[in-house]
Design an enzyme around this catalytic site. Structure first.
Site, PDB file in Angstrom:
ATOM      1  N   GLN A  29     -20.365  -7.802  11.743  1.00  0.00           N
ATOM      2  CA  GLN A  29     -19.657  -8.939  12.321  1.00  0.00           C
ATOM      3  C   GLN A  29     -19.782  -8.976  13.844  1.00  0.00           C
ATOM      4  O   GLN A  29     -20.158  -7.996  14.478  1.00  0.00           O
ATOM      5  CB  GLN A  29     -18.179  -8.875  11.938  1.00  0.00           C
ATOM      6  CG  GLN A  29     -17.504  -7.575  12.329  1.00  0.00           C
ATOM      7  CD  GLN A  29     -16.326  -7.247  11.450  1.00  0.00           C
ATOM      8  OE1 GLN A  29     -15.704  -8.119  10.848  1.00  0.00           O
ATOM      9  NE2 GLN A  29     -15.981  -5.962  11.357  1.00  0.00           N
ATOM     10  N   ASP A  84      -8.208  -1.592  14.104  1.00  0.00           N
ATOM     11  CA  ASP A  84      -7.577  -1.640  15.426  1.00  0.00           C
ATOM     12  C   ASP A  84      -6.534  -0.545  15.611  1.00  0.00           C
ATOM     13  O   ASP A  84      -6.080  -0.295  16.727  1.00  0.00           O
ATOM     14  CB  ASP A  84      -6.938  -3.009  15.677  1.00  0.00           C
ATOM     15  CG  ASP A  84      -5.961  -3.417  14.577  1.00  0.00           C
ATOM     16  OD1 ASP A  84      -4.928  -2.736  14.418  1.00  0.00           O
ATOM     17  OD2 ASP A  84      -6.226  -4.411  13.886  1.00  0.00           O
ATOM     18  N   GLU A 104     -12.222   2.506   6.902  1.00  0.00           N
ATOM     19  CA  GLU A 104     -12.679   1.350   7.678  1.00  0.00           C
ATOM     20  C   GLU A 104     -14.202   1.278   7.584  1.00  0.00           C
ATOM     21  O   GLU A 104     -14.894   2.261   7.850  1.00  0.00           O
ATOM     22  CB  GLU A 104     -12.235   1.477   9.133  1.00  0.00           C
ATOM     23  CG  GLU A 104     -12.890   0.511  10.108  1.00  0.00           C
ATOM     24  CD  GLU A 104     -12.636  -0.955   9.775  1.00  0.00           C
ATOM     25  OE1 GLU A 104     -13.627  -1.708   9.622  1.00  0.00           O
ATOM     26  OE2 GLU A 104     -11.455  -1.347   9.668  1.00  0.00           O
ATOM     27  N   ASP A 141     -16.796   1.928   2.732  1.00  0.00           N
ATOM     28  CA  ASP A 141     -16.357   0.728   2.027  1.00  0.00           C
ATOM     29  C   ASP A 141     -15.117   1.050   1.200  1.00  0.00           C
ATOM     30  O   ASP A 141     -15.169   1.871   0.280  1.00  0.00           O
ATOM     31  CB  ASP A 141     -17.494   0.249   1.123  1.00  0.00           C
ATOM     32  CG  ASP A 141     -17.193  -1.075   0.441  1.00  0.00           C
ATOM     33  OD1 ASP A 141     -16.027  -1.521   0.480  1.00  0.00           O
ATOM     34  OD2 ASP A 141     -18.125  -1.668  -0.133  1.00  0.00           O
ATOM     35  N   GLY A 142     -14.018   0.398   1.512  1.00  0.00           N
ATOM     36  CA  GLY A 142     -12.778   0.637   0.786  1.00  0.00           C
ATOM     37  C   GLY A 142     -12.872   0.288  -0.687  1.00  0.00           C
ATOM     38  O   GLY A 142     -12.219   0.918  -1.529  1.00  0.00           O
ATOM     39  N   ASP A 158      -5.432  -3.986   4.917  1.00  0.00           N
ATOM     40  CA  ASP A 158      -5.375  -4.722   6.183  1.00  0.00           C
ATOM     41  C   ASP A 158      -6.769  -5.266   6.451  1.00  0.00           C
ATOM     42  O   ASP A 158      -7.533  -4.708   7.225  1.00  0.00           O
ATOM     43  CB  ASP A 158      -4.907  -3.786   7.303  1.00  0.00           C
ATOM     44  CG  ASP A 158      -4.805  -4.484   8.649  1.00  0.00           C
ATOM     45  OD1 ASP A 158      -4.954  -5.723   8.685  1.00  0.00           O
ATOM     46  OD2 ASP A 158      -4.601  -3.794   9.661  1.00  0.00           O
ATOM     47  N   SER A 159      -7.097  -6.354   5.783  1.00  0.00           N
ATOM     48  CA  SER A 159      -8.445  -6.907   5.827  1.00  0.00           C
ATOM     49  C   SER A 159      -8.463  -8.214   6.604  1.00  0.00           C
ATOM     50  O   SER A 159      -7.428  -8.709   7.044  1.00  0.00           O
ATOM     51  CB  SER A 159      -8.942  -7.166   4.402  1.00  0.00           C
ATOM     52  OG  SER A 159      -8.221  -8.253   3.835  1.00  0.00           O
ATOM     53  N   THR A 160      -9.664  -8.777   6.738  1.00  0.00           N
ATOM     54  CA  THR A 160      -9.767 -10.135   7.250  1.00  0.00           C
ATOM     55  C   THR A 160      -9.284 -11.093   6.162  1.00  0.00           C
ATOM     56  O   THR A 160      -8.884 -10.679   5.078  1.00  0.00           O
ATOM     57  CB  THR A 160     -11.218 -10.447   7.659  1.00  0.00           C
ATOM     58  OG1 THR A 160     -12.099 -10.089   6.583  1.00  0.00           O
ATOM     59  CG2 THR A 160     -11.616  -9.647   8.892  1.00  0.00           C
ATOM     60  N   ASP A 161      -9.328 -12.389   6.430  1.00  0.00           N
ATOM     61  CA  ASP A 161      -8.715 -13.383   5.549  1.00  0.00           C
ATOM     62  C   ASP A 161      -9.371 -13.431   4.164  1.00  0.00           C
ATOM     63  O   ASP A 161     -10.522 -13.015   4.004  1.00  0.00           O
ATOM     64  CB  ASP A 161      -8.787 -14.766   6.207  1.00  0.00           C
ATOM     65  CG  ASP A 161      -7.970 -14.822   7.491  1.00  0.00           C
ATOM     66  OD1 ASP A 161      -7.040 -14.016   7.613  1.00  0.00           O
ATOM     67  OD2 ASP A 161      -8.268 -15.668   8.353  1.00  0.00           O
TER      68      ASP A 161
END
Length: 279
Positions: A29, A84, A104, A141-142, A158-161
């Site tokens: 990303q 983060d 992560e 990779d989770g 706690d991921s992106t959308d």
């Protein structure tokens, strides 16, 4: 200069920014960091706001503490994502936690967070060096990790959308893996996007979770920097009531945004959303 994140249907969230501090591309990303005029530093992934340093607790507290306080003894916790450092920071506020594992996929996000964001109080750097006794960092990779690992009291995603690359984390297959990875009793939580702008995705995720977990709850919280209110979904394994939290443990935390007084309010969804979430 402004940074604008555009949501569906032309809805945007904008920040006035002083300067761009960092821009880079990882294998996964685009990563950007800005200095805003009024909210500290802003971290964006692929143009999507992940946090602003002055207000990030509104997200991390509301993601972590409701489930941690609803579990009677959260000794072993898995965090998927959260590069983060804010989520693992909040998890370790709980003295009951003996081991927290953070998985992560993007190491460069962690490196940028350490260098430019700094909300973790040095925790990420210690974890990268293997110097944190209660927390372990795994770069990977989770989705794959959870297939081979279990024995967790709490799993936090706690991921992106719930659109694009993170869509697998909202699939029935992933929820089945998460359910198997939990102890009994166990509790799972994921962020689920904007209540108003990602309603269809929220409902789909809720329905998928309802086919797997023993009980499912939806709640929301106003998050600084996002198209609030922001939704969260909780899945229960075994006999736990997510509406009931340990008040004594909660009082000890002394948080900025979330506390026992507003726990009941987090379940207040708009009527049309409640209707869509009915079994």
């Amino acid at each position: 200069m402004e940074f604008i994140e555009w949501y569906p249907r032309g809805y945007g969230v904008a920040f006035k920014v002083k300067e761009k501090i960092f821009e880079g591309h990882s294998k996964f990303q685009k990563i950007e960091v800005y200095e805003t005029e009024g909210f500290g530093r802003l971290l964006a992934l692929d143009g999507t706001v992940q946090l602003v340093t002055e207000g990030e607790e509104s997200y991390h507290e509301s993601l972590v503490h409701p489930v941690m306080l609803a579990h009677p003894n959260p000794r072993r916790v898995l965090v998927i994502g959260g590069g983060d450092g804010g989520t693992i920071r909040e998890v370790l506020r709980h003295e009951e936690v003996e081991e927290a594992i953070m998985v992560e996929i993007d190491e460069e996000v962690i490196e940028v967070a350490i260098k430019f964001i700094g909300i973790d109080g040095g925790l990420l750097d210690k974890m990268m060096k293997g110097e944190c006794k209660r927390a372990k960092l795994i770069i990977g990779d989770g989705v794959e990790f959870i297939k081979e690992n279990s024995g967790f009291d709490v799993v936090i995603v706690d991921s992106t959308d719930p659109v694009g690359p993170a869509k697998m984390l909202f699939s029935r297959e992933f929820y089945e893996r998460a359910y198997e990875a939990l102890n009994d009793p166990g509790i799972y939580v994921t962020q689920a996007g904007s209540v108003y702008l990602f309603t269809d995705e929220l409902v789909t995720a809720y329905e998928n979770m309802s086919r797997v977990f023993d009980k499912v709850y939806a709640y929301s919280f106003p998050v600084i920097g996002y198209a609030s209110p922001w939704a969260f979904l909780v899945g229960i394994k075994g006999d736990l009531d997510f509406r009931k939290i340990d008040l004594e443990r909660a009082k000890k935390l002394n948080l900025k945004y979330y506390d026992p007084e507003n726990h009941e309010t987090i379940f207040q969804m708009p009527r049309y959303v409640r209707e869509m979430l009915k079994p």
